[in-house]
Design an enzyme around this catalytic site. Sequence first.
Site, PDB file in Angstrom:
ATOM      1  N   ILE A  11      68.550  59.511 -69.617  1.00  0.00           N
ATOM      2  CA  ILE A  11      69.826  60.216 -69.445  1.00  0.00           C
ATOM      3  C   ILE A  11      69.899  60.832 -68.045  1.00  0.00           C
ATOM      4  CG2 ILE A  11      71.366  62.005 -70.370  1.00  0.00           C
ATOM      5  CD1 ILE A  11      69.805  61.879 -73.000  1.00  0.00           C
ATOM      6  N   ASN A  91      75.318  59.393 -67.202  1.00  0.00           N
ATOM      7  CA  ASN A  91      76.191  60.540 -67.425  1.00  0.00           C
ATOM      8  C   ASN A  91      76.486  61.333 -66.157  1.00  0.00           C
ATOM      9  OD1 ASN A  91      77.256  63.031 -68.965  1.00  0.00           O
ATOM     10  ND2 ASN A  91      75.422  63.797 -67.915  1.00  0.00           N
ATOM     11  N   ARG A 125      71.274  49.403 -61.420  1.00  0.00           N
ATOM     12  CA  ARG A 125      70.614  48.296 -60.709  1.00  0.00           C
ATOM     13  C   ARG A 125      69.113  48.278 -60.980  1.00  0.00           C
ATOM     14  NH1 ARG A 125      68.147  44.845 -59.334  1.00  0.00           N
ATOM     15  NH2 ARG A 125      68.064  43.649 -57.402  1.00  0.00           N
ATOM     16  N   TYR A 157      88.714  61.397 -57.656  1.00  0.00           N
ATOM     17  CA  TYR A 157      88.008  61.500 -58.945  1.00  0.00           C
ATOM     18  C   TYR A 157      88.465  60.370 -59.873  1.00  0.00           C
ATOM     19  CZ  TYR A 157      86.294  63.009 -63.426  1.00  0.00           C
ATOM     20  OH  TYR A 157      85.661  63.025 -64.648  1.00  0.00           O
ATOM     21  N   LYS A 161      86.461  57.064 -61.575  1.00  0.00           N
ATOM     22  CA  LYS A 161      86.387  56.758 -63.009  1.00  0.00           C
ATOM     23  C   LYS A 161      87.040  55.409 -63.336  1.00  0.00           C
ATOM     24  CE  LYS A 161      83.863  60.196 -64.310  1.00  0.00           C
ATOM     25  NZ  LYS A 161      82.529  59.961 -64.888  1.00  0.00           N
ATOM     26  N   VAL A 190      87.003  68.186 -71.389  1.00  0.00           N
ATOM     27  CA  VAL A 190      85.846  68.668 -72.153  1.00  0.00           C
ATOM     28  C   VAL A 190      85.442  70.002 -71.535  1.00  0.00           C
ATOM     29  CG1 VAL A 190      83.518  68.132 -72.978  1.00  0.00           C
ATOM     30  CG2 VAL A 190      85.030  66.270 -72.249  1.00  0.00           C
TER      31      VAL A 190
HETATM   32  C1  8X3 Z   1      87.554  64.712 -67.131  1.00  0.00           C
HETATM   33  C2  8X3 Z   1      88.940  64.448 -67.509  1.00  0.00           C
HETATM   34  O1  8X3 Z   1      91.342  65.111 -67.117  1.00  0.00           O
HETATM   35  O2  8X3 Z   1      89.684  66.838 -66.909  1.00  0.00           O
HETATM   36  O3  8X3 Z   1      86.909  63.528 -66.840  1.00  0.00           O
HETATM   37  O4  8X3 Z   1      89.926  65.152 -65.213  1.00  0.00           O
HETATM   38  S1  8X3 Z   1      90.010  65.441 -66.637  1.00  0.00           S
END
Ligand code: 8X3
Length: 256
Positions: A11, A91, A125, A157, A161, A190
């Site tokens: 992790i 993570n 990798r 950001y 993602k 979260v």
């Molecule tokens: C977190 C989701 O919407 O808070 O990855 O950016 S947000």
Amino acid sequence: MVSLKDKIVFITGASAGIGRASAELFASEGAKLIITARREQLINELAEGLNNKYGINVLPLKMDVRDREDVKSVIGTLPEEWKSVDILINNAGLAKGVEKVFEGDFDNWDTMIDTNIKGLLYVTRLVLPGMIERDSGHVINLGSTAGHMSYAGASVYCATKYSVRAISDAVRIETADSSVRVSSVDPGAVETDFSNVRFDGDKERAKKVYKGFKPLTAVDVAEAILFCATRPEHANINEIILSSTSQANSLIINRK
Ligand code: 8X3
């Protein structure tokens, strides 16, 4: 549910939040854990706590996923009995700032890209070849609802993602002729240290992000990760998108 007893679970970003909650949950299922993070003291304490509580083997390793040489050295020198990683939970990740692109901070961009994209790639990798060789293993990447819908102030950001999603999808195709599984767990808001880190320790500002609704907890997300990891071998969970019941997407949160 397939047993995780004695499975080796690696992790990243295990010192806090979703990584830490996952470490606890996988420990409670009897897995052996390699927990990594930059903050050595925190993972050392966590390792000791999990070992005492669950009687499992935990190997805490200080590692900065952004540092390619560090990642190579840590993974390249895993003790023999820890080398056969069964489950990799990518993570480690973060957001920095909420500036629009036209006023963005170059350093923040680098930090997010280096951690969320390049760090995930470096670790993958170096761990994935062993899985391919053994024809067994599971890579679970932490994506985000931000990888499905962009929002203002989060261009980079969100881009990181979206990238995680692209990487998960491509690696799933690349490993389709093996028994290796690839999953992506993509949460919305979260309540962890996420916003605190994003706002450079401004706790008041961070708190407001979760005001007026009940956000997901790190445990909610860890449970989704656990679900992926405990399906029978022939079943791969490609993607789980989860959010607070009050959150419809990146833009819409119903606050009371
Ligand atoms: C977190 C989701 O919407 O808070 O990855 O950016 S947000």
